[in-house]
Design a protein around this motif. Structure first.
Motif, PDB file in Angstrom:
ATOM      1  N   CYS A  14       4.475   4.641  10.389  1.00 17.99           N
ATOM      2  CA  CYS A  14       4.672   3.618   9.357  1.00 17.99           C
ATOM      3  C   CYS A  14       5.819   4.005   8.420  1.00 17.99           C
ATOM      4  N   TYR A  16       6.580   2.073   5.738  1.00 18.31           N
ATOM      5  CA  TYR A  16       6.358   1.432   4.436  1.00 18.31           C
ATOM      6  C   TYR A  16       5.944   2.513   3.435  1.00 18.31           C
ATOM      7  N   CYS A  19       2.954   2.835   0.393  1.00 15.24           N
ATOM      8  CA  CYS A  19       1.539   2.615   0.709  1.00 15.24           C
ATOM      9  C   CYS A  19       0.676   3.843   0.412  1.00 15.24           C
ATOM     10  N   LYS A  21      -2.279   4.241   1.465  1.00 16.34           N
ATOM     11  CA  LYS A  21      -3.186   4.489   2.595  1.00 16.34           C
ATOM     12  C   LYS A  21      -2.513   5.293   3.709  1.00 16.34           C
ATOM     13  N   LYS A  22      -1.266   5.643   3.500  1.00 14.50           N
ATOM     14  CA  LYS A  22      -0.512   6.346   4.526  1.00 14.50           C
ATOM     15  C   LYS A  22      -1.199   7.653   4.930  1.00 14.50           C
ATOM     16  N   CYS A  28      -6.455   2.725   6.387  1.00 17.03           N
ATOM     17  CA  CYS A  28      -5.386   1.880   6.931  1.00 17.03           C
ATOM     18  C   CYS A  28      -5.940   0.861   7.931  1.00 17.03           C
ATOM     19  N   TYR A  31      -8.162  -1.776   6.224  1.00 19.22           N
ATOM     20  CA  TYR A  31      -7.336  -2.688   5.423  1.00 19.22           C
ATOM     21  C   TYR A  31      -6.707  -3.761   6.311  1.00 19.22           C
ATOM     22  N   HIS A  32      -6.067  -3.317   7.384  1.00 21.09           N
ATOM     23  CA  HIS A  32      -5.387  -4.296   8.233  1.00 21.09           C
ATOM     24  C   HIS A  32      -6.378  -5.158   9.021  1.00 21.09           C
ATOM     25  N   PRO A  39      -2.564  -1.972  12.405  1.00 21.00           N
ATOM     26  CA  PRO A  39      -1.773  -0.939  11.717  1.00 21.00           C
ATOM     27  C   PRO A  39      -0.401  -0.748  12.361  1.00 21.00           C
ATOM     28  N   ALA A  40       0.473  -0.113  11.649  1.00 20.88           N
ATOM     29  CA  ALA A  40       1.850   0.121  12.110  1.00 20.88           C
ATOM     30  C   ALA A  40       1.922   0.790  13.478  1.00 20.88           C
ATOM     31  N   ARG A  53       2.595  -7.100  10.236  1.00 20.50           N
ATOM     32  CA  ARG A  53       1.504  -6.457  10.976  1.00 20.50           C
ATOM     33  C   ARG A  53       0.558  -7.484  11.620  1.00 20.50           C
TER      34      ARG A  53
HETATM   35  S1  SF4 Z   1       0.156   0.581   8.454  1.00 15.22           S
HETATM   36 FE1  SF4 Z   1      -0.273  -0.541   6.559  1.00 15.22          FE
HETATM   37  S2  SF4 Z   1      -2.004   0.469   5.535  1.00 15.22           S
HETATM   38 FE2  SF4 Z   1      -1.230   1.806   7.178  1.00 15.22          FE
HETATM   39  S3  SF4 Z   1       0.147   3.204   6.109  1.00 15.22           S
HETATM   40 FE3  SF4 Z   1       1.388   1.509   6.887  1.00 15.22          FE
HETATM   41  S4  SF4 Z   1       1.473  -0.049   5.270  1.00 15.22           S
HETATM   42 FE4  SF4 Z   1      -0.165   1.425   4.798  1.00 15.22          FE
END
Ligand code: SF4
Length: 64
Positions: A14, A16, A19, A21-22, A28, A31-32, A39-40, A53
């Protein structure tokens, strides 16, 4: 149960950065999933960097 966050770093693709939640795959994934997303780590580099996503984006990726 021991947290394996350090080990997760080697699997996470990932990009991003903000975040919280990384590397916390348990948070992660939930959440998704709650948002009907993936997830990524389900996406290749090209699709991951879009931050889209959605399941439809995943289907688009594997249909190419
Ligand atoms: S996939 Fe989504 S929740 Fe998981 S680390 Fe990346 S942005 Fe965060």
């Amino acid at each position: 149960m021991e947290c394996i966050m350090e080990k997760n770093k080697s699997y996470c693709n990932c990009t991003y950065e903000p975040c919280a939640k990384k590397f916390k795959c348990c948070e992660c994934l939930h959440y998704h999933r709650r948002n009907n997303q993936l997830p990524a780590c389900f996406f290749n580099k090209e699709f991951e960097k879009t931050y889209d996503r959605s399941i439809s984006n995943f289907i688009k990726m594997i249909s190419r």
